[in-house]
Design a protein around this motif. Structure first.
Motif, PDB file in Angstrom:
ATOM      1  N   LYS A 169      52.004  -0.366  47.209  1.00 19.47           N
ATOM      2  CA  LYS A 169      50.745   0.309  47.540  1.00 19.47           C
ATOM      3  C   LYS A 169      50.563   0.351  49.053  1.00 19.47           C
ATOM      4  O   LYS A 169      50.888  -0.600  49.755  1.00 19.47           O
ATOM      5  CB  LYS A 169      49.574  -0.461  46.903  1.00 19.47           C
ATOM      6  CG  LYS A 169      48.212   0.120  47.115  1.00 19.47           C
ATOM      7  CD  LYS A 169      47.989   1.319  46.240  1.00 19.47           C
ATOM      8  CE  LYS A 169      46.537   1.761  46.368  1.00 19.47           C
ATOM      9  NZ  LYS A 169      46.248   2.912  45.572  1.00 19.47           N
TER      10      LYS A 169
ATOM     11  N   LYS B  40      40.360  -5.505  45.627  1.00 15.18           N
ATOM     12  CA  LYS B  40      40.238  -4.486  44.588  1.00 15.18           C
ATOM     13  C   LYS B  40      41.613  -4.105  44.047  1.00 15.18           C
ATOM     14  O   LYS B  40      41.806  -3.988  42.835  1.00 15.18           O
ATOM     15  CB  LYS B  40      39.528  -3.258  45.152  1.00 15.18           C
ATOM     16  CG  LYS B  40      39.243  -2.194  44.125  1.00 15.18           C
ATOM     17  CD  LYS B  40      38.449  -1.062  44.742  1.00 15.18           C
ATOM     18  CE  LYS B  40      38.182   0.020  43.733  1.00 15.18           C
ATOM     19  NZ  LYS B  40      37.416   1.137  44.312  1.00 15.18           N
ATOM     20  N   HIS B  41      42.586  -3.939  44.937  1.00 11.43           N
ATOM     21  CA  HIS B  41      43.942  -3.622  44.506  1.00 11.43           C
ATOM     22  C   HIS B  41      44.529  -4.767  43.676  1.00 11.43           C
ATOM     23  O   HIS B  41      45.190  -4.532  42.667  1.00 11.43           O
ATOM     24  CB  HIS B  41      44.838  -3.337  45.710  1.00 11.43           C
ATOM     25  CG  HIS B  41      46.285  -3.278  45.377  1.00 11.43           C
ATOM     26  ND1 HIS B  41      46.837  -2.271  44.621  1.00 11.43           N
ATOM     27  CD2 HIS B  41      47.306  -4.112  45.665  1.00 11.43           C
ATOM     28  CE1 HIS B  41      48.123  -2.484  44.468  1.00 11.43           C
ATOM     29  NE2 HIS B  41      48.430  -3.600  45.097  1.00 11.43           N
ATOM     30  N   LYS B  42      44.262  -5.976  44.109  1.00 13.25           N
ATOM     31  CA  LYS B  42      44.777  -7.148  43.403  1.00 13.25           C
ATOM     32  C   LYS B  42      44.177  -7.251  41.997  1.00 13.25           C
ATOM     33  O   LYS B  42      44.877  -7.552  41.038  1.00 13.25           O
ATOM     34  CB  LYS B  42      44.453  -8.401  44.218  1.00 13.25           C
ATOM     35  CG  LYS B  42      45.116  -9.650  43.742  1.00 13.25           C
ATOM     36  CD  LYS B  42      44.823 -10.788  44.700  1.00 13.25           C
ATOM     37  CE  LYS B  42      45.403 -12.077  44.226  1.00 13.25           C
ATOM     38  NZ  LYS B  42      45.083 -13.183  45.109  1.00 13.25           N
ATOM     39  N   GLU B  43      42.874  -6.966  41.879  1.00 14.25           N
ATOM     40  CA  GLU B  43      42.227  -6.993  40.562  1.00 14.25           C
ATOM     41  C   GLU B  43      42.774  -5.903  39.656  1.00 14.25           C
ATOM     42  O   GLU B  43      43.019  -6.134  38.485  1.00 14.25           O
ATOM     43  CB  GLU B  43      40.722  -6.822  40.715  1.00 14.25           C
ATOM     44  CG  GLU B  43      40.020  -8.021  41.288  1.00 14.25           C
ATOM     45  CD  GLU B  43      38.553  -7.763  41.552  1.00 14.25           C
ATOM     46  OE1 GLU B  43      38.055  -6.679  41.187  1.00 14.25           O
ATOM     47  OE2 GLU B  43      37.897  -8.649  42.121  1.00 14.25           O
ATOM     48  N   LYS B  44      42.958  -4.703  40.206  1.00 15.91           N
ATOM     49  CA  LYS B  44      43.473  -3.595  39.398  1.00 15.91           C
ATOM     50  C   LYS B  44      44.887  -3.875  38.916  1.00 15.91           C
ATOM     51  O   LYS B  44      45.219  -3.630  37.763  1.00 15.91           O
ATOM     52  CB  LYS B  44      43.463  -2.294  40.197  1.00 15.91           C
ATOM     53  CG  LYS B  44      42.132  -1.637  40.275  1.00 15.91           C
ATOM     54  CD  LYS B  44      42.259  -0.298  40.956  1.00 15.91           C
ATOM     55  CE  LYS B  44      40.957   0.434  40.978  1.00 15.91           C
ATOM     56  NZ  LYS B  44      41.100   1.750  41.623  1.00 15.91           N
ATOM     57  N   SER B  45      45.742  -4.358  39.804  1.00 14.10           N
ATOM     58  CA  SER B  45      47.124  -4.609  39.408  1.00 14.10           C
ATOM     59  C   SER B  45      47.208  -5.788  38.449  1.00 14.10           C
ATOM     60  O   SER B  45      48.065  -5.813  37.571  1.00 14.10           O
ATOM     61  CB  SER B  45      48.001  -4.858  40.634  1.00 14.10           C
ATOM     62  OG  SER B  45      47.609  -6.044  41.293  1.00 14.10           O
TER      63      SER B  45
ATOM     64  N   ASP C  19      44.841  -6.551  36.221  1.00 11.08           N
ATOM     65  CA  ASP C  19      44.284  -6.128  34.941  1.00 11.08           C
ATOM     66  C   ASP C  19      45.320  -5.428  34.085  1.00 11.08           C
ATOM     67  O   ASP C  19      45.332  -5.573  32.869  1.00 11.08           O
ATOM     68  CB  ASP C  19      43.086  -5.191  35.151  1.00 11.08           C
ATOM     69  CG  ASP C  19      41.879  -5.923  35.707  1.00 11.08           C
ATOM     70  OD1 ASP C  19      41.882  -7.166  35.640  1.00 11.08           O
ATOM     71  OD2 ASP C  19      40.953  -5.251  36.200  1.00 11.08           O
ATOM     72  N   VAL C  20      46.210  -4.689  34.684  1.00 13.93           N
ATOM     73  CA  VAL C  20      47.216  -3.951  33.922  1.00 13.93           C
ATOM     74  C   VAL C  20      48.182  -4.911  33.250  1.00 13.93           C
ATOM     75  O   VAL C  20      48.560  -4.731  32.098  1.00 13.93           O
ATOM     76  CB  VAL C  20      47.985  -2.974  34.849  1.00 13.93           C
ATOM     77  CG1 VAL C  20      49.150  -2.339  34.123  1.00 13.93           C
ATOM     78  CG2 VAL C  20      47.042  -1.917  35.366  1.00 13.93           C
ATOM     79  N   ARG C  21      48.549  -5.933  33.930  1.00 10.73           N
ATOM     80  CA  ARG C  21      49.534  -6.869  33.381  1.00 10.73           C
ATOM     81  C   ARG C  21      48.937  -7.806  32.338  1.00 10.73           C
ATOM     82  O   ARG C  21      49.632  -8.257  31.444  1.00 10.73           O
ATOM     83  CB  ARG C  21      50.151  -7.689  34.521  1.00 10.73           C
ATOM     84  CG  ARG C  21      51.011  -6.835  35.416  1.00 10.73           C
ATOM     85  CD  ARG C  21      51.749  -7.687  36.423  1.00 10.73           C
ATOM     86  NE  ARG C  21      52.515  -6.833  37.300  1.00 10.73           N
ATOM     87  CZ  ARG C  21      52.168  -6.527  38.529  1.00 10.73           C
ATOM     88  NH1 ARG C  21      51.063  -6.991  39.040  1.00 10.73           N
ATOM     89  NH2 ARG C  21      52.924  -5.737  39.270  1.00 10.73           N
TER      90      ARG C  21
END
Length: 104
Positions: free
Chosen positions: A59, A87-92, A94-96
């Motif tokens: 990213k 925010k990026h860390k939370e989004k990535s 959540d996917v895993r």
């Protein structure tokens, strides 16, 4: 982490380099996968502008801040960058960790 600080219409002093480096330590605590950071500081008439391009594994983030004082612009920039990294860390994350709901 590679750090590059450039100035447009502005001489970047050692004090400002150290200030930016100290502020980036907070970003390193939240994201260990930072590859490089490019900080561009510029002066436009009255306003002082600070921009940062952060290259993470997978990213690229771009954040900018405009203030009356260069140190205030750097502070606001680092706050925005910190929020963007979190925010990026939370989004990535959540996917895993998301599991599909299977009903039988």
């Amino acid at each position: 982490m590679n750090l590059k600080i450039t100035g447009l219409n502005f001489d970047v002093t050692d004090a400002i380099k150290n200030y930016v480096g100290d502020k980036l330590e907070r970003i390193n605590r939240h994201a260990a996968n930072v590859i490089s950071v490019t900080v561009t500081l510029s002066v436009e008439k009255i306003n002082q502008k600070a921009e940062a391009d952060l290259h993470l594994a997978g990213k690229d983030l771009h954040v900018e801040a405009v203030e009356q004082d260069m140190y205030a612009a750097i502070d606001v920039l680092m706050d925005k960058l910190d929020r963007a990294v979190l925010k990026h860390k939370e989004k990535s994350g959540d996917v895993r960790t998301a599991r599909p709901n299977v009903t039988e």
